[in-house]
Design a protein around this motif. Structure first.
Motif, mmCIF file in Angstrom:
data_model
loop_
_atom_site.group_PDB
_atom_site.id
_atom_site.type_symbol
_atom_site.label_atom_id
_atom_site.label_comp_id
_atom_site.label_asym_id
_atom_site.label_seq_id
_atom_site.Cartn_x
_atom_site.Cartn_y
_atom_site.Cartn_z
ATOM 1 N N LEU A 279 9.301 -9.639 1.495
ATOM 2 C CA LEU A 279 7.945 -10.151 1.578
ATOM 3 C C LEU A 279 7.259 -9.433 2.733
ATOM 4 N N ILE A 280 6.084 -8.833 2.480
ATOM 5 C CA ILE A 280 5.299 -8.245 3.570
ATOM 6 C C ILE A 280 4.548 -9.385 4.236
ATOM 7 N N ALA A 281 5.005 -9.778 5.416
ATOM 8 C CA ALA A 281 4.432 -10.926 6.106
ATOM 9 C C ALA A 281 3.243 -10.547 6.989
ATOM 10 N N GLU A 282 3.288 -9.350 7.571
ATOM 11 C CA GLU A 282 2.220 -8.911 8.472
ATOM 12 C C GLU A 282 1.996 -7.422 8.294
ATOM 13 N N ARG A 283 0.767 -6.996 8.565
ATOM 14 C CA ARG A 283 0.437 -5.568 8.578
ATOM 15 C C ARG A 283 -0.513 -5.332 9.736
ATOM 16 N N HIS A 284 -0.188 -4.329 10.544
ATOM 17 C CA HIS A 284 -1.023 -3.976 11.691
ATOM 18 C C HIS A 284 -1.333 -2.492 11.636
ATOM 19 N N TYR A 285 -2.589 -2.156 11.890
ATOM 20 C CA TYR A 285 -2.992 -0.761 11.991
ATOM 21 C C TYR A 285 -3.089 -0.426 13.473
ATOM 22 N N ARG A 286 -2.347 0.576 13.873
ATOM 23 C CA ARG A 286 -2.377 0.976 15.279
ATOM 24 C C ARG A 286 -3.591 1.861 15.515
ATOM 25 N N PRO A 287 -4.268 1.666 16.628
ATOM 26 C CA PRO A 287 -5.451 2.476 16.912
ATOM 27 C C PRO A 287 -5.053 3.937 17.152
ATOM 28 N N VAL A 288 -5.924 4.821 16.724
ATOM 29 C CA VAL A 288 -5.707 6.253 16.933
ATOM 30 C C VAL A 288 -6.623 6.683 18.051
ATOM 31 N N PHE A 289 -6.030 7.197 19.112
ATOM 32 C CA PHE A 289 -6.809 7.657 20.268
ATOM 33 C C PHE A 289 -6.697 9.167 20.377
ATOM 34 N N SER A 290 -7.782 9.792 20.684
ATOM 35 C CA SER A 290 -7.789 11.226 20.928
ATOM 36 C C SER A 290 -7.924 11.459 22.418
ATOM 37 N N LEU A 291 -7.042 12.267 22.948
ATOM 38 C CA LEU A 291 -7.087 12.573 24.372
ATOM 39 C C LEU A 291 -7.912 13.827 24.639
ATOM 40 N N ASP A 292 -8.357 14.491 23.580
ATOM 41 C CA ASP A 292 -9.183 15.692 23.742
ATOM 42 C C ASP A 292 -10.647 15.298 23.931
ATOM 43 N N ASP A 293 -11.271 15.870 24.937
ATOM 44 C CA ASP A 293 -12.694 15.593 25.172
ATOM 45 C C ASP A 293 -13.561 16.732 24.658
ATOM 46 N N ASP A 294 -12.983 17.664 23.934
ATOM 47 C CA ASP A 294 -13.736 18.833 23.459
ATOM 48 C C ASP A 294 -14.726 18.466 22.391
ATOM 49 N N THR B 257 7.399 1.221 10.020
ATOM 50 C CA THR B 257 6.217 1.942 10.479
ATOM 51 C C THR B 257 6.061 3.217 9.653
ATOM 52 N N PHE B 258 4.833 3.504 9.246
ATOM 53 C CA PHE B 258 4.552 4.708 8.455
ATOM 54 C C PHE B 258 3.105 5.125 8.686
ATOM 55 N N THR B 259 2.752 6.290 8.164
ATOM 56 C CA THR B 259 1.387 6.796 8.236
ATOM 57 C C THR B 259 0.762 6.656 6.865
ATOM 58 N N ASP B 260 -0.419 6.032 6.799
ATOM 59 C CA ASP B 260 -1.070 5.846 5.497
ATOM 60 C C ASP B 260 -1.803 7.116 5.078
ATOM 61 N N GLN B 261 -2.446 7.065 3.900
ATOM 62 C CA GLN B 261 -3.091 8.263 3.354
ATOM 63 C C GLN B 261 -4.291 8.731 4.165
ATOM 64 N N ILE C 81 0.868 -1.174 0.000
ATOM 65 C CA ILE C 81 0.000 0.000 0.000
ATOM 66 C C ILE C 81 0.909 1.230 0.000
ATOM 67 N N PRO C 82 0.390 2.428 -0.316
ATOM 68 C CA PRO C 82 1.246 3.615 -0.268
ATOM 69 C C PRO C 82 1.912 3.748 1.103
ATOM 70 N N GLY C 83 3.229 3.856 1.096
ATOM 71 C CA GLY C 83 4.010 3.907 2.334
ATOM 72 C C GLY C 83 4.806 2.634 2.569
ATOM 73 N N SER C 84 4.394 1.527 1.945
ATOM 74 C CA SER C 84 5.141 0.272 2.057
ATOM 75 C C SER C 84 6.490 0.419 1.362
ATOM 76 N N ILE C 85 7.492 -0.259 1.867
ATOM 77 C CA ILE C 85 8.817 -0.228 1.240
ATOM 78 C C ILE C 85 8.732 -0.743 -0.197
ATOM 79 N N THR C 86 7.884 -1.710 -0.438
ATOM 80 C CA THR C 86 7.788 -2.331 -1.760
ATOM 81 C C THR C 86 6.644 -1.761 -2.607
ATOM 82 N N TYR C 87 6.114 -0.586 -2.253
ATOM 83 C CA TYR C 87 4.957 -0.029 -2.984
ATOM 84 C C TYR C 87 5.265 0.199 -4.464
ATOM 85 N N HIS C 88 6.426 0.703 -4.790
ATOM 86 C CA HIS C 88 6.804 0.942 -6.192
ATOM 87 C C HIS C 88 7.724 -0.163 -6.694
ATOM 88 N N GLY C 89 7.600 -1.363 -6.173
ATOM 89 C CA GLY C 89 8.454 -2.489 -6.547
ATOM 90 C C GLY C 89 9.506 -2.731 -5.473
#
Length: 92
Positions: free
Chosen positions: A77-92, A55-59, A29-37
């Motif tokens: 070889l991309i063996a695993e991919r994990h999306y880290r949860p995004v938490f907001s600490l703002d309660d506004d 580790t990178f930030t996707d689009q 996917i965009p951001g992967s080391i092998t995205y453009h081959g």
């Protein structure tokens, strides 16, 4: 005897694929080391079969961690991919 045969077949399936990196892995996917081959530089000092994270930030702004395995031909070889949860600490 039937149960023994089933167990033998199951164990054979587990042991024959161990250590093989013949699968195509995950699609880049965009951001992967092998995205453009595959990268132009080869990882010549790293042992075949070793893995490393990237580790990178996707689009969409999500943190993504991919685990790569070095194949015998030094491609990645991309063996695993994990999306880290995004938490907001703002309660506004």
């Amino acid at each position: 005897m039937g149960l023994g045969l089933v167990l033998a077949i199951a164990l054979t399936g587990c042991t024959t694929s161990s250590g093989s990196y013949a699968s195509v892995g995950l699609a880049p996917i965009p951001g992967s080391i092998t995205y453009h081959g595959q990268p132009r530089t080869k990882l010549t000092k790293s042992p075949v079969g070793s893995s490393f994270p990237h580790t990178f930030t996707d689009q969409w702004g999500r943190q993504v961690e991919e685990i790569y395995i070095i194949r015998p031909d030094r491609s990645l070889l991309i063996a695993e991919r994990h999306y880290r949860p995004v938490f907001s600490l703002d309660d506004d």
